[in-house]
Each structure stands twice: as structure tokens, then as C-alpha cells.
Design an enzyme around this catalytic site. Structure first.
Site, PDB file in Angstrom:
ATOM      1  N   HIS A   1      -3.551 -18.463  14.140  1.00 40.55           N
ATOM      2  CA  HIS A   1      -2.240 -18.460  13.477  1.00 40.55           C
ATOM      3  C   HIS A   1      -2.004 -19.797  12.767  1.00 40.55           C
ATOM      4  O   HIS A   1      -1.515 -19.845  11.642  1.00 40.55           O
ATOM      5  CB  HIS A   1      -1.118 -18.259  14.505  1.00 40.55           C
ATOM      6  CG  HIS A   1      -1.169 -16.945  15.242  1.00 40.55           C
ATOM      7  ND1 HIS A   1      -1.508 -16.853  16.567  1.00 40.55           N
ATOM      8  CD2 HIS A   1      -0.890 -15.685  14.836  1.00 40.55           C
ATOM      9  CE1 HIS A   1      -1.442 -15.592  16.950  1.00 40.55           C
ATOM     10  NE2 HIS A   1      -1.076 -14.858  15.930  1.00 40.55           N
TER      11      HIS A   1
ATOM     12  N   GLY B   1      -4.497 -12.990   8.237  1.00 44.71           N
ATOM     13  CA  GLY B   1      -5.843 -13.334   8.685  1.00 44.71           C
ATOM     14  C   GLY B   1      -6.848 -12.228   8.389  1.00 44.71           C
ATOM     15  O   GLY B   1      -6.533 -11.051   8.482  1.00 44.71           O
TER      16      GLY B   1
HETATM   17  P1  AMP Z   1      -0.677 -11.284  15.232  1.00 45.01           P
HETATM   18  O1  AMP Z   1       0.248 -12.296  15.820  1.00 45.01           O
HETATM   19  O2  AMP Z   1      -1.811 -10.896  16.109  1.00 45.01           O
HETATM   20  O3  AMP Z   1       0.063 -10.111  14.624  1.00 45.01           O
HETATM   21  O4  AMP Z   1      -1.366 -12.005  14.004  1.00 45.01           O
HETATM   22  C1  AMP Z   1      -0.619 -12.653  13.001  1.00 45.01           C
HETATM   23  C2  AMP Z   1      -1.542 -13.057  11.894  1.00 45.01           C
HETATM   24  O5  AMP Z   1      -2.539 -13.944  12.401  1.00 45.01           O
HETATM   25  C3  AMP Z   1      -2.290 -11.878  11.255  1.00 45.01           C
HETATM   26  O6  AMP Z   1      -2.329 -12.060   9.861  1.00 45.01           O
HETATM   27  C4  AMP Z   1      -3.650 -11.986  11.872  1.00 45.01           C
HETATM   28  O7  AMP Z   1      -4.670 -11.444  11.060  1.00 45.01           O
HETATM   29  C5  AMP Z   1      -3.814 -13.483  12.002  1.00 45.01           C
HETATM   30  N1  AMP Z   1      -4.827 -13.838  12.995  1.00 45.01           N
HETATM   31  C6  AMP Z   1      -4.901 -13.427  14.283  1.00 45.01           C
HETATM   32  N2  AMP Z   1      -6.007 -13.921  14.876  1.00 45.01           N
HETATM   33  C7  AMP Z   1      -6.645 -14.653  13.934  1.00 45.01           C
HETATM   34  C8  AMP Z   1      -7.855 -15.431  13.930  1.00 45.01           C
HETATM   35  N3  AMP Z   1      -8.630 -15.542  15.004  1.00 45.01           N
HETATM   36  N4  AMP Z   1      -8.198 -16.056  12.791  1.00 45.01           N
HETATM   37  C9  AMP Z   1      -7.422 -15.953  11.674  1.00 45.01           C
HETATM   38  N5  AMP Z   1      -6.280 -15.248  11.620  1.00 45.01           N
HETATM   39  C10 AMP Z   1      -5.895 -14.609  12.724  1.00 45.01           C
END
Ligand code: AMP
Length: 270
Positions: free
Chosen positions: A37, A147
Site C-alpha cells: 500500500h 496495485g
Molecule cells: P486492498 O487494501 O487489499 O484492497 O488493496 C489496496 C490496493 O493496494 C490495491 O490497489 C491493491 O492492488 C494494492 N496492493 C495490495 N497488495 C499489494 C502489493 N503487495 N504490492 C502492490 N500493491 C498492492
């Protein structure tokens, strides 16, 4: 750092920034923040004058039997990380604020939402697009950062939202290769040791050390395989003569925890 949980308060600040001609970048999250994040926030800082992060566990993207109730909620730690990262504003709305007319799923992304992750989670992408559109409507950012770890999600968001520049950030991994994820917290010590096999085996496909069939067999030694597919990275359809980039996309279950990962690479390597 400003923290808002109501829309009017948030919008007053955003309007003030916009009136000054400042550009706004937005990073939507569900909290349980990690370096993945934070890497998106770094991109957001480069793209705009102000960075807004939302922390909202969206109920409409979880099915009944899924982990909405137990999804990690670590607001205090998250706010400390966001402050240290130099975020200007955090939006932490209630479900009622996001869905004042109730939580009926009123988006259908069609067939693209039924393949890959959509096979196991048929409502997931409809819920994701519903919340992202709603958040875009509220925040009205110039740029939003997502991401590439959630590659199908990124593809669908690009296709089913408009008016906001969508920027992507590469996958941030632990030193042993495991893609960072809030859900990695669910893994037991033993499972955590096994989990990096996922990325390792996908890497062997990329380097052509393993064909898809043997890679699937390898994965099944460690995991319950949900899907493993090689597709055109631009269309998420079958690879054709025109394919320039290939996506290796995979989801597995390790115990009750579902892990996803992918590798995108240029065709000439094949
Ligand atoms: P989430 O909180 O899981 O909904 O993720 C929020 C954002 O963080 C989304 O755009 C995900 O794709 C991104 N994200 C989650 N894990 C990763 C990671 N390991 N590397 C890069 N971006 C990530």
C-alpha cells in the site's frame, strides 16, 4: 494529516485544495496496511500535489461465506503508517455513508468478472467496481493508484470507470518472494514457510523451466489450486499472434487462506 469519516467534511477540504489548483491523487485501500500500500502512496505523491487514502472494508465485494467479519481492521496502526508516509488526508467512511440507499449490488461487469478470480468469487468484481465508482464520485481525484498484484481488478477498474487517470504500481514482495497481502496475516507459521512456493513456481513458468501442466502439478503439492492461467496481459483473453505481453495468473488456497499472484512478461521471452 486530516482524518474524515463523513463526506461533507472531506469534500470541504478537497474543494479547498481544488480551488487552489492543486491536483489530487487517490489510493483506495481496505486497511491492514503494508509496504505494498505504501508503495502506491509514493507513486501518488509523485503524481499530484495532494494524496488522499481511503480505508474502507467494502461489504459488497464479500460473499456470505467470506471473511468480511474477520478481515484485519488495524485503524490505529494504519493511521500511524499513513501519517509517517506524508499522506494529506484519510477518508474512513461508514458503510452507511458509502451506501445511503442500501447495499444492493447494482453493477454488473459481465463476463470479465466471471473468469479467473470471478469463478470462485462471482460477485467480487461487481462489488469492487461499485465501491471504486462511488469513491471516485465522492473524492473526484485526478489520478488513482492501484496495485498490479490484483491484476484482474486493475484491468476491470480501467475498463469500468471513467474520468480518472488510473496508474498502477508493481507488486511489492517479502524477501522470500511472497507478494505482500493483508491476508498473509491469516497464515500459520508453517503455512507462511510454504507460501513463497507460489511465486517461485510462477517464476519457473516465466523462465520456461516448467510447462503449465507441470507447474499446476507442482502447485498442487503445496496448495489447493484455484486457477493457473496464461493469458494475453492486455486483454485477459487467449494468447494470439498479436499478444505482446503475457500474464501468468494464479490463485491458490493454503488452508483457508486464498493467495493470488501474477507475473507479467514480454512475449519475446517465450
Ligand atoms: P486492498 O487494501 O487489499 O484492497 O488493496 C489496496 C490496493 O493496494 C490495491 O490497489 C491493491 O492492488 C494494492 N496492493 C495490495 N497488495 C499489494 C502489493 N503487495 N504490492 C502492490 N500493491 C498492492
Amino acid at each position: 494529516m486530516k482524518i474524515f469519516n463523513t463526506i461533507p467534511e472531506l469534500q470541504t477540504t478537497l474543494n479547498h485544495w481544488r480551488d487552489k489548483g492543486e491536483k489530487i491523487a487517490f489510493v483506495p485501500t481496505m486497511g491492514g496496511l503494508h509496504q505494498g500500500h505504501l508503495s502506491l502512496i509514493e507513486i501518488a505523491k509523485q503524481k499530484a500535489d495532494r494524496v488522499v487514502v481511503s480505508v474502507f472494508v467494502n461489504p459488497t465485494q464479500f460473499a456470505e461465506r467470506e471473511d468480511f467479519g474477520t478481515y484485519p481492521r488495524t485503524m490505529e496502526e494504519d493511521l500511524a503508517l499513513l501519517e509517517a508516509q506524508g499522506v494529506d488526508c484519510v477518508f474512513t467512511p461508514s458503510a452507511e455513508a458509502i451506501y445511503p440507499d442500501g447495499m444492493t449490488l447494482d453493477v454488473d461487469v459481465g463476463a470479465i468478472g466471471q473468469i479467473l478470480c470471478g469463478q470462485t468469487r462471482p460477485h467480487f468484481f461487481n462489488g469492487v467496481v461499485q465501491v471504486v465508482r462511488r469513491l471516485f464520485e465522492i473524492v473526484r481525484p485526478d489520478v488513482a493508484v492501484f496495485g498490479r498484484k490484483d491484476y484482474q481488478q486493475l484491468h476491470i477498474i480501467r475498463r469500468f470507470t471513467s474520468g480518472v487517470e488510473i496508474v498502477s504500481g508493481e507488486i511489492v514482495r517479502e524477501t522470500d518472494g511472497l507478494a505482500m497481502s493483508t491476508r498473509n496475516q491469516y497464515l500459520s507459521k508453517g503455512e507462511r514457510k510454504i507460501a513463497p512456493q507460489l511465486h517461485k513456481i510462477l517464476g519457473q513458468i516465466e523462465r520456461r523451466e516448467l510447462g503449465v501442466k507441470s507447474a499446476a502439478e507442482q502447485l498442487q503439492r503445496y496448495f489447493k489450486l484455484d486457477y493457473l492461467e496464461l493469458l494475453d496481459a492486455n486483454t485477459l483473453k487467449k494468447i494470439t499472434d498479436n499478444t505482446s505481453k503475457i500474464a501468468i495468473l494464479c490463485a491458490v488456497f493454503l488452508g483457508p487462506t486464498r493467495l493470488i499472484d501474477n507475473i507479467i512478461f514480454r512475449r519475446e521471452n517465450v
